[in-house]
Motif scaffolding. Structure first.
Motif, PDB file in Angstrom:
ATOM      1  N   LYS A 175      49.486  33.475  36.775  1.00  0.00           N
ATOM      2  CA  LYS A 175      48.923  34.109  35.566  1.00  0.00           C
ATOM      3  C   LYS A 175      48.907  33.122  34.406  1.00  0.00           C
ATOM      4  O   LYS A 175      47.928  32.974  33.692  1.00  0.00           O
ATOM      5  N   HIS A 176      50.039  32.429  34.212  1.00  0.00           N
ATOM      6  CA  HIS A 176      50.143  31.506  33.082  1.00  0.00           C
ATOM      7  C   HIS A 176      49.273  30.269  33.314  1.00  0.00           C
ATOM      8  O   HIS A 176      48.694  29.726  32.364  1.00  0.00           O
ATOM      9  N   LEU A 177      49.186  29.856  34.569  1.00  0.00           N
ATOM     10  CA  LEU A 177      48.308  28.724  34.902  1.00  0.00           C
ATOM     11  C   LEU A 177      46.872  29.057  34.491  1.00  0.00           C
ATOM     12  O   LEU A 177      46.173  28.228  33.886  1.00  0.00           O
ATOM     13  N   ALA A 178      46.447  30.274  34.799  1.00  0.00           N
ATOM     14  CA  ALA A 178      45.079  30.689  34.440  1.00  0.00           C
ATOM     15  C   ALA A 178      44.882  30.611  32.922  1.00  0.00           C
ATOM     16  O   ALA A 178      43.855  30.101  32.450  1.00  0.00           O
ATOM     17  N   SER A 179      45.873  31.079  32.156  1.00  0.00           N
ATOM     18  CA  SER A 179      45.747  31.024  30.684  1.00  0.00           C
ATOM     19  C   SER A 179      45.682  29.579  30.202  1.00  0.00           C
ATOM     20  O   SER A 179      44.886  29.240  29.312  1.00  0.00           O
ATOM     21  N   CYS A 180      46.526  28.732  30.778  1.00  0.00           N
ATOM     22  CA  CYS A 180      46.571  27.324  30.336  1.00  0.00           C
ATOM     23  C   CYS A 180      45.247  26.621  30.640  1.00  0.00           C
ATOM     24  O   CYS A 180      44.704  25.902  29.785  1.00  0.00           O
ATOM     25  N   LEU A 181      44.724  26.824  31.845  1.00  0.00           N
ATOM     26  CA  LEU A 181      43.455  26.196  32.213  1.00  0.00           C
ATOM     27  C   LEU A 181      42.330  26.748  31.325  1.00  0.00           C
ATOM     28  O   LEU A 181      41.425  26.009  30.917  1.00  0.00           O
ATOM     29  N   ALA A 182      42.408  28.050  31.041  1.00  0.00           N
ATOM     30  CA  ALA A 182      41.374  28.690  30.210  1.00  0.00           C
ATOM     31  C   ALA A 182      41.305  28.016  28.848  1.00  0.00           C
ATOM     32  O   ALA A 182      40.207  27.719  28.342  1.00  0.00           O
ATOM     33  N   VAL A 183      42.472  27.744  28.252  1.00  0.00           N
ATOM     34  CA  VAL A 183      42.495  27.139  26.916  1.00  0.00           C
ATOM     35  C   VAL A 183      42.001  25.689  27.002  1.00  0.00           C
ATOM     36  O   VAL A 183      41.188  25.248  26.189  1.00  0.00           O
ATOM     37  N   GLU A 184      42.464  24.975  28.043  1.00  0.00           N
ATOM     38  CA  GLU A 184      42.049  23.572  28.179  1.00  0.00           C
ATOM     39  C   GLU A 184      40.538  23.437  28.369  1.00  0.00           C
ATOM     40  O   GLU A 184      39.928  22.492  27.885  1.00  0.00           O
ATOM     41  N   TRP A 185      39.944  24.389  29.078  1.00  0.00           N
ATOM     42  CA  TRP A 185      38.533  24.261  29.450  1.00  0.00           C
ATOM     43  C   TRP A 185      37.610  25.179  28.637  1.00  0.00           C
ATOM     44  O   TRP A 185      36.406  25.252  28.931  1.00  0.00           O
ATOM     45  N   THR A 187      36.084  25.112  25.818  1.00  0.00           N
ATOM     46  CA  THR A 187      34.856  24.612  25.173  1.00  0.00           C
ATOM     47  C   THR A 187      33.987  23.839  26.157  1.00  0.00           C
ATOM     48  O   THR A 187      33.000  23.224  25.771  1.00  0.00           O
ATOM     49  N   ARG A 188      34.382  23.857  27.433  1.00  0.00           N
ATOM     50  CA  ARG A 188      33.624  23.056  28.414  1.00  0.00           C
ATOM     51  C   ARG A 188      32.840  23.926  29.393  1.00  0.00           C
ATOM     52  O   ARG A 188      32.398  23.455  30.446  1.00  0.00           O
ATOM     53  N   GLY A 189      32.704  25.209  29.054  1.00  0.00           N
ATOM     54  CA  GLY A 189      31.824  26.081  29.837  1.00  0.00           C
ATOM     55  C   GLY A 189      32.476  26.741  31.041  1.00  0.00           C
ATOM     56  O   GLY A 189      31.816  27.464  31.777  1.00  0.00           O
ATOM     57  N   VAL A 190      33.763  26.483  31.246  1.00  0.00           N
ATOM     58  CA  VAL A 190      34.425  27.069  32.425  1.00  0.00           C
ATOM     59  C   VAL A 190      35.487  28.074  31.961  1.00  0.00           C
ATOM     60  O   VAL A 190      36.419  27.723  31.247  1.00  0.00           O
ATOM     61  N   ARG A 191      35.289  29.320  32.384  1.00  0.00           N
ATOM     62  CA  ARG A 191      36.259  30.374  32.061  1.00  0.00           C
ATOM     63  C   ARG A 191      37.250  30.526  33.224  1.00  0.00           C
ATOM     64  O   ARG A 191      36.872  30.353  34.391  1.00  0.00           O
ATOM     65  N   VAL A 192      38.492  30.820  32.890  1.00  0.00           N
ATOM     66  CA  VAL A 192      39.506  31.029  33.928  1.00  0.00           C
ATOM     67  C   VAL A 192      40.287  32.290  33.585  1.00  0.00           C
ATOM     68  O   VAL A 192      40.823  32.420  32.476  1.00  0.00           O
ATOM     69  N   ASN A 193      40.315  33.226  34.515  1.00  0.00           N
ATOM     70  CA  ASN A 193      41.077  34.461  34.320  1.00  0.00           C
ATOM     71  C   ASN A 193      41.895  34.740  35.577  1.00  0.00           C
ATOM     72  O   ASN A 193      41.585  34.223  36.650  1.00  0.00           O
ATOM     73  N   SER A 194      42.922  35.572  35.417  1.00  0.00           N
ATOM     74  CA  SER A 194      43.637  36.010  36.621  1.00  0.00           C
ATOM     75  C   SER A 194      43.364  37.486  36.849  1.00  0.00           C
ATOM     76  O   SER A 194      43.109  38.249  35.913  1.00  0.00           O
ATOM     77  N   LEU A 195      43.404  37.855  38.117  1.00  0.00           N
ATOM     78  CA  LEU A 195      43.176  39.248  38.521  1.00  0.00           C
ATOM     79  C   LEU A 195      44.428  39.688  39.260  1.00  0.00           C
ATOM     80  O   LEU A 195      44.837  39.058  40.235  1.00  0.00           O
ATOM     81  N   SER A 196      45.056  40.752  38.751  1.00  0.00           N
ATOM     82  CA  SER A 196      46.358  41.144  39.281  1.00  0.00           C
ATOM     83  C   SER A 196      46.322  42.528  39.922  1.00  0.00           C
ATOM     84  O   SER A 196      46.420  43.550  39.239  1.00  0.00           O
ATOM     85  N   PRO A 197      46.195  42.562  41.250  1.00  0.00           N
ATOM     86  CA  PRO A 197      46.221  43.866  41.923  1.00  0.00           C
ATOM     87  C   PRO A 197      47.627  44.448  41.958  1.00  0.00           C
ATOM     88  O   PRO A 197      48.619  43.714  41.924  1.00  0.00           O
ATOM     89  N   GLY A 198      47.665  45.787  42.041  1.00  0.00           N
ATOM     90  CA  GLY A 198      48.929  46.469  42.350  1.00  0.00           C
ATOM     91  C   GLY A 198      49.045  46.550  43.864  1.00  0.00           C
ATOM     92  O   GLY A 198      48.531  45.684  44.581  1.00  0.00           O
ATOM     93  N   TYR A 199      49.692  47.591  44.370  1.00  0.00           N
ATOM     94  CA  TYR A 199      49.839  47.731  45.826  1.00  0.00           C
ATOM     95  C   TYR A 199      48.507  48.136  46.440  1.00  0.00           C
ATOM     96  O   TYR A 199      47.986  49.214  46.163  1.00  0.00           O
ATOM     97  N   MET A 200      47.943  47.250  47.270  1.00  0.00           N
ATOM     98  CA  MET A 200      46.656  47.510  47.900  1.00  0.00           C
ATOM     99  C   MET A 200      46.845  47.556  49.413  1.00  0.00           C
ATOM    100  O   MET A 200      47.669  46.824  49.964  1.00  0.00           O
ATOM    101  N   LEU A 201      46.041  48.364  50.073  1.00  0.00           N
ATOM    102  CA  LEU A 201      46.139  48.477  51.532  1.00  0.00           C
ATOM    103  C   LEU A 201      45.363  47.367  52.223  1.00  0.00           C
ATOM    104  O   LEU A 201      44.148  47.455  52.385  1.00  0.00           O
TER     105      LEU A 201
END
Ligand SMILES: NC(=O)c1ccc[n+]([C@@H]2O[C@H](COP(=O)([O-])OP(=O)(O)OC[C@H]3O[C@@H](n4cnc5c(N)ncnc54)[C@H](O)[C@@H]3O)[C@@H](O)[C@H]2O)c1
Length: 266
Positions: A175-185, A187-201
């Motif tokens: 999660k934090h890696l995604a935030s860090c990469l998002a801030v670094e990139w 202004t360079r056109g690349v968005r980075v987000n994390s997707l956090s599922p709960g309990y999935m089958l």
């Protein structure tokens, strides 16, 4: 998602496979399914092609190109080679989802160092390799890219009753890696987000819940703690994945989208 080139790791089955299909349903026409085994990745690509033709009659003539590529996300050379292959075939990469991941349950005091390092290599280092290698192509092509790192609600809460400290720590780091990469990139056109599922089958949880009477109790305990009273179906992730991948989220970067039936609320 029209015309977007999408890459999804860990997509031979499970959540990655469902997200990959959601991109196709939403208009993407070029898709790479990356997974550990070349045979499984290729079989999943063929199966997705058949599924699309059966469900949508081939999309009214839309050209669909789905390829399966071998990739071990824990091996940076393998990730770089897979991304190069995909780029050579499709000419660019617009969306990259890292869904490959593993979980194990051992009490922390007996958790072996070797198993812990194996898990971090896949879940955490793999996320970095995948994001880094995809971003290099996005930067070189100057396209607007979206990278989605699949984390987990376990990066925000401590699961009960099963002990899985390294998994939870790996997902908090993703999660934090995604935030860090998002801030670094940002202004360079690349968005980075994390997707956090709960309990999935999926097979990842079915091995725990369907192999013993303890497993059945585990599922009941998880469902009791989930305000919506059930485990998620893989399809429940489709909307979130398409949102983060598409231009619908063009001002969203560095966020963690939790899809957990309310588990993290209480
Ligand atoms: N299922 C859940 O309840 C749940 C909940 C929260 C988060 N997640 C996360 O979602 C992601 C997908 O989980 P899932 O339930 O679909 O799991 P799954 O076991 O059904 O599928 C995982 C896929 O990843 C592949 N994989 C494993 N190691 C790999 C590697 N080193 N390189 C490439 N591919 C590899 C497997 O071959 C498999 O196809 C994981 O990151 C997991 O931690 C799952």
């Amino acid at each position: 998602m029209d015309d977007k080139v999408c890459v999804v790791t860990g997509a031979a089955m499970g959540l990655g496979n469902v997200m990959a299909r959601a991109f196709i349903e939403s208009g993407a026409s070029k898709l790479a399914i990356l997974d550990l085994s070349a045979e499984k990745a290729t079989a999943a690509a063929d199966e997705a092609q058949r599924w699309f033709e059966d469900a949508y009659g081939g999309g009214g003539g839309a050209e669909l190109d789905i390829v399966g590529v071998q990739c071990d996300v824990a091996d940076e050379a393998s990730v770089a080679a897979a991304m190069d292959d995909v780029h050579k075939r499709f000419g660019r990469i617009d969306v990259c989802v890292n869904s490959a991941g593993v979980v194990e349950n051992f009490p922390a005091e007996t958790y072996s160092t070797a198993r812990m390092k194996w898990l971090y290599d896949i879940n955490l280092n793999g996320s970095m390799y995948v994001a880094r290698e995809a971003a290099k192509h996005m930067f070189a092509d100057g396209n607007q890219g979206s990278i989605i790192l699949v984390a987990s609600m376990s990066g925000s809460i401590v699961n009960l009753p099963q002990p899985q400290a390294p998994y939870n720590a790996s997902k908090a780091a993703v999660k934090h890696l995604a935030s860090c990469l998002a801030v670094e990139w940002a202004t360079r056109g690349v968005r980075v987000n994390s997707l956090s599922p709960g309990y999935m089958l999926t097979s990842l949880t079915r091995v725990m819940t369907e192999t013993s009477s303890e497993g059945k109790k585990l599922r009941e305990a998880w469902e009791a703690k989930t305000p919506m009273g059930r485990m998620g179906e893989p399809d429940d992730l489709k909307g979130a994945a398409v949102y983060l991948a598409s231009d619908a989220s063009r001002f969203t970067t560095g966020t963690d989208l939790i899809v957990d039936g309310g588990y993290c609320c209480p």
